[in-house]
Design a protein around this motif. Structure first.
Motif, PDB file in Angstrom:
ATOM      1  N   LEU A 103      46.618  41.885  39.367  1.00  0.00           N
ATOM      2  CA  LEU A 103      45.227  42.310  39.519  1.00  0.00           C
ATOM      3  C   LEU A 103      45.044  43.006  40.858  1.00  0.00           C
ATOM      4  O   LEU A 103      45.616  42.580  41.870  1.00  0.00           O
ATOM      5  CB  LEU A 103      44.281  41.101  39.473  1.00  0.00           C
ATOM      6  CG  LEU A 103      44.069  40.384  38.134  1.00  0.00           C
ATOM      7  CD1 LEU A 103      43.221  39.132  38.354  1.00  0.00           C
ATOM      8  CD2 LEU A 103      43.407  41.294  37.111  1.00  0.00           C
ATOM      9  N   THR A 104      44.254  44.065  40.869  1.00  0.00           N
ATOM     10  CA  THR A 104      43.803  44.651  42.131  1.00  0.00           C
ATOM     11  C   THR A 104      42.677  43.767  42.679  1.00  0.00           C
ATOM     12  O   THR A 104      42.187  42.851  41.990  1.00  0.00           O
ATOM     13  CB  THR A 104      43.263  46.064  41.911  1.00  0.00           C
ATOM     14  OG1 THR A 104      42.152  45.983  41.000  1.00  0.00           O
ATOM     15  CG2 THR A 104      44.337  46.969  41.325  1.00  0.00           C
ATOM     16  N   ARG A 105      42.251  44.040  43.881  1.00  0.00           N
ATOM     17  CA  ARG A 105      41.095  43.297  44.407  1.00  0.00           C
ATOM     18  C   ARG A 105      39.887  43.499  43.496  1.00  0.00           C
ATOM     19  O   ARG A 105      39.169  42.550  43.182  1.00  0.00           O
ATOM     20  CB  ARG A 105      40.775  43.740  45.833  1.00  0.00           C
ATOM     21  CG  ARG A 105      39.635  42.913  46.452  1.00  0.00           C
ATOM     22  CD  ARG A 105      39.276  43.408  47.839  1.00  0.00           C
ATOM     23  NE  ARG A 105      38.085  42.740  48.329  1.00  0.00           N
ATOM     24  CZ  ARG A 105      38.058  41.711  49.144  1.00  0.00           C
ATOM     25  NH1 ARG A 105      39.188  41.184  49.574  1.00  0.00           N
ATOM     26  NH2 ARG A 105      36.918  41.186  49.542  1.00  0.00           N
ATOM     27  N   LYS A 106      39.683  44.733  43.051  1.00  0.00           N
ATOM     28  CA  LYS A 106      38.582  45.008  42.115  1.00  0.00           C
ATOM     29  C   LYS A 106      38.747  44.184  40.840  1.00  0.00           C
ATOM     30  O   LYS A 106      37.775  43.641  40.301  1.00  0.00           O
ATOM     31  CB  LYS A 106      38.558  46.506  41.777  1.00  0.00           C
ATOM     32  CG  LYS A 106      37.527  46.886  40.726  1.00  0.00           C
ATOM     33  CD  LYS A 106      37.708  48.335  40.265  1.00  0.00           C
ATOM     34  CE  LYS A 106      36.823  48.627  39.059  1.00  0.00           C
ATOM     35  NZ  LYS A 106      37.103  49.960  38.484  1.00  0.00           N
ATOM     36  N   GLY A 107      39.984  44.084  40.356  1.00  0.00           N
ATOM     37  CA  GLY A 107      40.255  43.355  39.116  1.00  0.00           C
ATOM     38  C   GLY A 107      39.968  41.875  39.199  1.00  0.00           C
ATOM     39  O   GLY A 107      39.671  41.239  38.187  1.00  0.00           O
ATOM     40  N   ARG A 108      40.045  41.315  40.412  1.00  0.00           N
ATOM     41  CA  ARG A 108      39.781  39.868  40.555  1.00  0.00           C
ATOM     42  C   ARG A 108      38.341  39.514  40.205  1.00  0.00           C
ATOM     43  O   ARG A 108      38.060  38.387  39.806  1.00  0.00           O
ATOM     44  CB  ARG A 108      40.086  39.424  41.997  1.00  0.00           C
ATOM     45  CG  ARG A 108      41.560  39.451  42.345  1.00  0.00           C
ATOM     46  CD  ARG A 108      41.793  39.131  43.811  1.00  0.00           C
ATOM     47  NE  ARG A 108      43.012  39.783  44.296  1.00  0.00           N
ATOM     48  CZ  ARG A 108      43.339  39.911  45.565  1.00  0.00           C
ATOM     49  NH1 ARG A 108      42.526  39.434  46.512  1.00  0.00           N
ATOM     50  NH2 ARG A 108      44.461  40.514  45.919  1.00  0.00           N
TER      51      ARG A 108
END
Length: 379
Positions: free
Chosen positions: A361-366
């Motif tokens: 996950l990217t930070r956005k994805g979290r």
């Protein structure tokens, strides 16, 4: 091969308003008989051969393990030592309520081999604590931490919660600041999820629960990640932060999709490719064990496609992500053959990224983790 053991202690002196775990009030319950039933279940696992090698982790959860008296805790630990072989570097965790964590109980736990305490602090705003149905105060937390360190515990963790009914960003800021003052090596921090059959759920259905907005909850999570990072507490899973070497090895077993034994009323386990759950009500749990039988409620032989699903939605919870090479070795096919289109789509959205051998996950994805995980369900 089984690497960990979870033992469920379903007793509580007070039921929290958000809790949907299998639990009962401590008073007038057959607590001593239950502890003996746990011993009987461990004995059956020993006979079956699942406990013929040293385990790496043990986790006492609940309910509330620290609702037990020192004598009852000693009895429980004796059963565990009787049947469970332990690795030299065993991580042995017990969940704990600060107001129940007396010096005597901590000494019994420490002398019995428990080397990690996970304290249910939730908030340092005492008004919010009351609204959650919690019974401890801030002074209880201070006393418990000081006493734990005096007994010899070094590996300590706080559980915190955010997105609580009526909670403001200022209250969350204050809780984080007070929590950091204890210099803990590990924190777990969860957003409130309102589950059926809880006090909060009943209040919500009646329109009597002042829930926070999704935007405020996201801002609280952002604040959490930033403040942990500032203090050198690495985010190793969506909701968990630790100094290097203090990650919860037991919980990592779950996210690594490794087999473990679950013992106790309502406990779940994963052994020999089978996920199972035990009966929840105490009598339905204890009666089969009195007859020498396991207290199984349900079993599920996990087919290949579900194993791959689990590998993804459990593994992606870790900030390190899922190893591409490990996936190929485990399932005998490249991850792109199974999830190529989904990976491309989520990478394009900015929710996933591939870094070296890992997809993560990217930070956005979290912030939208559950939505991403759902994409990996094959059926």
């Amino acid at each position: 091969m089984v690497k960990g053991l979870y033992i469920h202690i379903p007793f509580c002196h007070q039921i929290c308003f958000y809790c949907d775990f299998n639990k009962v009030y401590f008073k007038d319950q057959p607590v001593d008989a239950y502890i003996d039933s746990v011993g009987k279940e461990l004995a059956l696992w020993k006979e079956q051969g699942a406990l013929d090698h040293p385990l790496e982790t043990i986790f006492l959860g609940g309910g509330t393990p620290t609702s037990l008296t020192p004598v009852q805790l000693e009895k429980l630990l004796a059963h565990i030592h009787r049947y469970v072989p332990m690795a030299a570097n065993l991580e042995w965790t017990s969940e704990a309520n600060p107001d129940e964590l007396t010096q005597d109980k901590m000494q019994v736990l420490f002398d019995g081999g428990v080397n990690r305490l996970s304290m249910g602090v939730q908030s340092f705003d005492e008004d919010l604590l009351k609204r959650l149905g919690r019974t401890h105060s801030n002074s209880d937390v201070t006393r418990a931490v000081n006493a734990a360190r005096k007994v010899g515990f070094k590996n300590l963790s706080f559980d915190l919660m955010y997105g609580l009914p009526g909670q403001t960003m200022q209250q969350w800021d204050d809780t984080l600041e007070r929590a950091f003052a204890f210099d803990m090596p590990h924190f777990s921090a969860y957003s409130l999820i309102i589950e059926p059959k809880t006090v909060f759920y009943n209040l919500m259905t009646k329109g009597k629960l002042n829930t926070v907005t999704e935007d405020l909850e996201a801002d609280m999570y952002d604040k959490l990640m930033n403040e942990m990072d500032k203090r050198g507490l690495k985010q190793y899973e969506i909701s968990n932060f630790a100094r290097p070497g203090h990650e919860s090895r037991h919980n990592l077993l779950y996210w690594d999709n490794v087999e473990y034994i679950g013992v106790g009323a309502g406990a779940h386990g994963y052994v020999d490719g089978i996920r199972y759950s035990n009966a929840g009500p105490l009598k339905k749990y204890m009666s089969p064990l009195d007859a020498g039988e396991r207290p199984i409620l349900s079993t599920h032989q996990v087919p290949l496609h579900e194993k791959m699903e689990e590998e993804m939605f459990l593994g992606l919870r870790k900030t390190g992500g899922v190893s591409l090479s490990h996936f190929q070795i485990k399932f005998q096919k490249p991850i792109q053959d199974v999830y190529g289109d989904i990976l491309k789509k989520e990478i394009a959205k900015g929710n996933l990224e591939v870094a070296s051998d890992f997809v993560r996950l990217t930070r956005k994805g979290r912030f939208v983790g559950n939505e991403v995980f759902e994409q990996f369900l094959l059926a």
